[in-house]
Design an enzyme around this catalytic site. Structure first.
Site, mmCIF file in Angstrom:
data_model
loop_
_atom_site.group_PDB
_atom_site.id
_atom_site.type_symbol
_atom_site.label_atom_id
_atom_site.label_comp_id
_atom_site.label_asym_id
_atom_site.label_seq_id
_atom_site.Cartn_x
_atom_site.Cartn_y
_atom_site.Cartn_z
ATOM 1 N N HIS A 1 0.798 -1.230 0.000
ATOM 2 C CA HIS A 1 0.000 0.000 0.000
ATOM 3 C C HIS A 1 0.825 1.272 0.000
ATOM 4 O O HIS A 1 0.281 2.354 -0.204
ATOM 5 C CB HIS A 1 -0.949 0.014 1.202
ATOM 6 C CG HIS A 1 -0.253 0.349 2.493
ATOM 7 N ND1 HIS A 1 0.456 -0.580 3.200
ATOM 8 C CD2 HIS A 1 -0.146 1.506 3.170
ATOM 9 C CE1 HIS A 1 0.970 -0.004 4.284
ATOM 10 N NE2 HIS A 1 0.630 1.255 4.284
HETATM 11 C C1 UD1 Z 1 -2.018 6.036 5.410
HETATM 12 C C2 UD1 Z 1 -0.737 6.445 6.144
HETATM 13 C C3 UD1 Z 1 0.240 5.269 6.173
HETATM 14 C C4 UD1 Z 1 -0.415 4.017 6.707
HETATM 15 C C5 UD1 Z 1 -1.663 3.728 5.877
HETATM 16 C C6 UD1 Z 1 -2.355 2.472 6.365
HETATM 17 C C7 UD1 Z 1 -0.176 8.809 5.839
HETATM 18 C C8 UD1 Z 1 0.768 9.757 5.232
HETATM 19 N N1 UD1 Z 1 -0.065 7.540 5.479
HETATM 20 O O1 UD1 Z 1 -1.673 5.792 4.056
HETATM 21 O O2 UD1 Z 1 1.316 5.601 7.011
HETATM 22 O O3 UD1 Z 1 0.478 2.929 6.628
HETATM 23 O O4 UD1 Z 1 -2.538 4.858 5.993
HETATM 24 O O5 UD1 Z 1 -3.392 2.109 5.592
HETATM 25 O O6 UD1 Z 1 -0.975 9.212 6.640
HETATM 26 N N2 UD1 Z 1 -8.512 5.444 0.253
HETATM 27 C C9 UD1 Z 1 -9.737 4.848 0.073
HETATM 28 N N3 UD1 Z 1 -10.483 4.616 1.204
HETATM 29 C C10 UD1 Z 1 -10.097 4.974 2.444
HETATM 30 C C11 UD1 Z 1 -8.848 5.604 2.594
HETATM 31 C C12 UD1 Z 1 -8.063 5.825 1.492
HETATM 32 O O7 UD1 Z 1 -10.141 4.537 -1.021
HETATM 33 O O8 UD1 Z 1 -10.831 4.717 3.414
HETATM 34 C C13 UD1 Z 1 -7.661 5.660 -0.939
HETATM 35 C C14 UD1 Z 1 -7.846 7.016 -1.559
HETATM 36 O O9 UD1 Z 1 -7.675 6.908 -2.937
HETATM 37 C C15 UD1 Z 1 -6.692 7.796 -0.992
HETATM 38 C C16 UD1 Z 1 -5.609 6.750 -0.901
HETATM 39 O O10 UD1 Z 1 -6.302 5.551 -0.556
HETATM 40 O O11 UD1 Z 1 -6.319 8.900 -1.765
HETATM 41 C C17 UD1 Z 1 -4.556 7.033 0.106
HETATM 42 O O12 UD1 Z 1 -5.134 7.239 1.392
HETATM 43 P P1 UD1 Z 1 -4.367 8.121 2.504
HETATM 44 O O13 UD1 Z 1 -5.166 8.159 3.744
HETATM 45 O O14 UD1 Z 1 -3.933 9.427 1.917
HETATM 46 O O15 UD1 Z 1 -3.031 7.329 2.770
HETATM 47 P P2 UD1 Z 1 -2.765 5.773 2.925
HETATM 48 O O16 UD1 Z 1 -2.074 5.307 1.711
HETATM 49 O O17 UD1 Z 1 -3.967 5.035 3.346
#
Ligand code: UD1
Length: 389
Positions: free
Chosen positions: A219
């Site tokens: 991820h």
């Molecule tokens: C975040 C944390 C990371 C952690 C990870 C666990 C930061 C910088 N990173 O990364 O340290 O290991 O969580 O999962 O805070 N999305 C969905 N549904 C959701 C959440 C996210 O579809 O419920 C998708 C969206 O496209 C979003 C992308 O995932 O833009 C990234 O989500 P984001 O919360 O920005 O960071 P993570 O990659 O989840």
């Protein structure tokens, strides 16, 4: 009564928070009141709501519903929302976990209001400031009043950054308390391990054979957003599945699910989607994840938490990153860092397939980190309350 505000937002910290909430409700209800704030960074049910139910975490009193956005906008919205809540709630301290954007936002809002910060999972470093998490944890540590450090390596990291490890109460952010306490995730893994033994549907439903499948998770944005890296990871999965005729089960983060469609080469994507041994499934719950970890043959991951869980359940681990914060796993030979280099991944697989014993060291504590943390919080905050009166 000590009032703590706990700020959570992303999947791993929701899970970490379960350990402290459990310790408070078991032993400290007369001394600690916990108010939970969810930033809404993770919002899909299987990235958030499911953990509250499964791990019996009290429902958040506030949800900022910030959702996904650029890091700057996401963090800014959280800071604004958290500040208003802190002014309204006036807590004795704020509890932050790990290194996500929710952690950083919590740290910024809290320190500007001169409220003490309690950072759980302090001192952990990858020494790679390209990672958003590395920046988030360094900043959070440097404005914290109490730092709870899971590993000896974390203590060494803080010393290098100039922290005095032997400070005395009263602590402040100029004179923070630093405690080696073990890992709250070890508390959780031990606690939920027995529950997972009775909930193995995920193994049967995916027709997995015990001790004869690989568990993989991907991820990190360094891997998902860079096509060359994502392609290399999936090429190595296909090669291992073909060479060893072994299943690879992948509970996929929503971001990876979206990005394999655009970032994998068309032919590779088709191979992955149609491969009899590659099983892509939705994100797992924590208990499902423990069941998958306990029953697999080997783990391949770019997650920090999953690396440690591999060790807790004595499974070898290939780390699909350039480095790891949990370097002790590599030092004892339980894990190998391969980055996304296909030949290194294949070599590590050969080596780790023959690993048959794990050193039984207590590298991550005794499974009671959360109780220890609560006791230290009570000591510090009681003193602060009495000196304020
Ligand atoms: C975040 C944390 C990371 C952690 C990870 C666990 C930061 C910088 N990173 O990364 O340290 O290991 O969580 O999962 O805070 N999305 C969905 N549904 C959701 C959440 C996210 O579809 O419920 C998708 C969206 O496209 C979003 C992308 O995932 O833009 C990234 O989500 P984001 O919360 O920005 O960071 P993570 O990659 O989840």
């Amino acid at each position: 009564m000590i009032k703590l505000i706990t700020i959570i937002g992303a999947r791993p910290q929701i899970i970490k928070a379960a350990a402290l909430s459990r310790a408070i409700s078991n032993y400290f209800t007369t001394q600690i009141e916990e108010v939970i704030v969810h930033t809404g960074q993770h919002y899909d049910d299987n990235m958030s709501a499911v953990f509250f139910k499964e791990l019996q975490i009290p429902q958040p009193k506030y949800n900022l519903n910030v959702g996904s956005n650029s890091h700057g906008q996401q963090t800014a919205q959280m800071i604004q929302g958290i500040e208003a809540i802190l002014i309204n709630e006036n807590p004795n301290a704020v509890v932050l976990y790990g290194d996500t954007n929710s952690t950083l936002a919590g740290a910024m809002a809290t320190c500007k209001l001169n409220i003490p910060i309690i950072h759980i999972e302090a001192g952990i470093r990858s020494f790679n400031k390209q990672m958003p998490e590395e920046v988030n944890r360094i900043i959070t540590d440097h404005v914290s009043t109490l730092m709870f450090v899971p590993t000896q390596k974390g203590i060494e990291n803080l010393k290098i950054e100039g922290f005095n490890i032997n400070t005395k109460i009263p602590y402040s952010n100029n004179n923070p308390g630093v405690f080696l306490c073990g890992d709250v995730m070890y508390d959780n893994s031990l606690y939920f391990s027995k529950v997972a033994d009775k909930n193995t549907n995920i193994i049967q439903n995916n027709q997995l054979i015990k001790n004869n499948y690989i568990l993989a998770t991907i991820h990190r944005n360094q891997n998902t957003d860079e096509p060359a890296r994502l392609n290399a990871i999936f090429e190595s999965f296909i090669t291992i599945a073909n060479q060893h005729q072994i299943d690879i089960v992948m509970p996929l983060h929503p971001r990876t699910h979206k990005l394999i469609q655009t970032n994998l080469k068309y032919e590779l994507l088709q191979k992955v989607l149609n491969h009899q041994h590659i099983k892509i499934i939705p994100p797992a719950t924590f208990i499902e994840m423990i069941a998958l970890e306990k029953n697999c043959f080997l783990i391949m991951t770019d997650s920090g938490g999953v690396q440690k869980e591999a060790y807790y359940f004595e499974k070898p681990c290939i780390i699909l990153r350039e480095e790891t914060e949990w370097i002790e796993l590599v030092e004892i030979g339980a894990a190998i860092v391969t980055d996304t280099d296909v030949s290194k991944i294949l070599e590590a697989y050969q080596k780790l397939s023959h690993l048959n014993s794990f050193n039984d060291t207590k590298m991550y504590g005794d499974g009671k980190a959360a109780e220890y943390i609560c006791n230290e919080i009570i000591k510090h905050c009681s003193l602060k309350i009495s000196s304020n009166n």
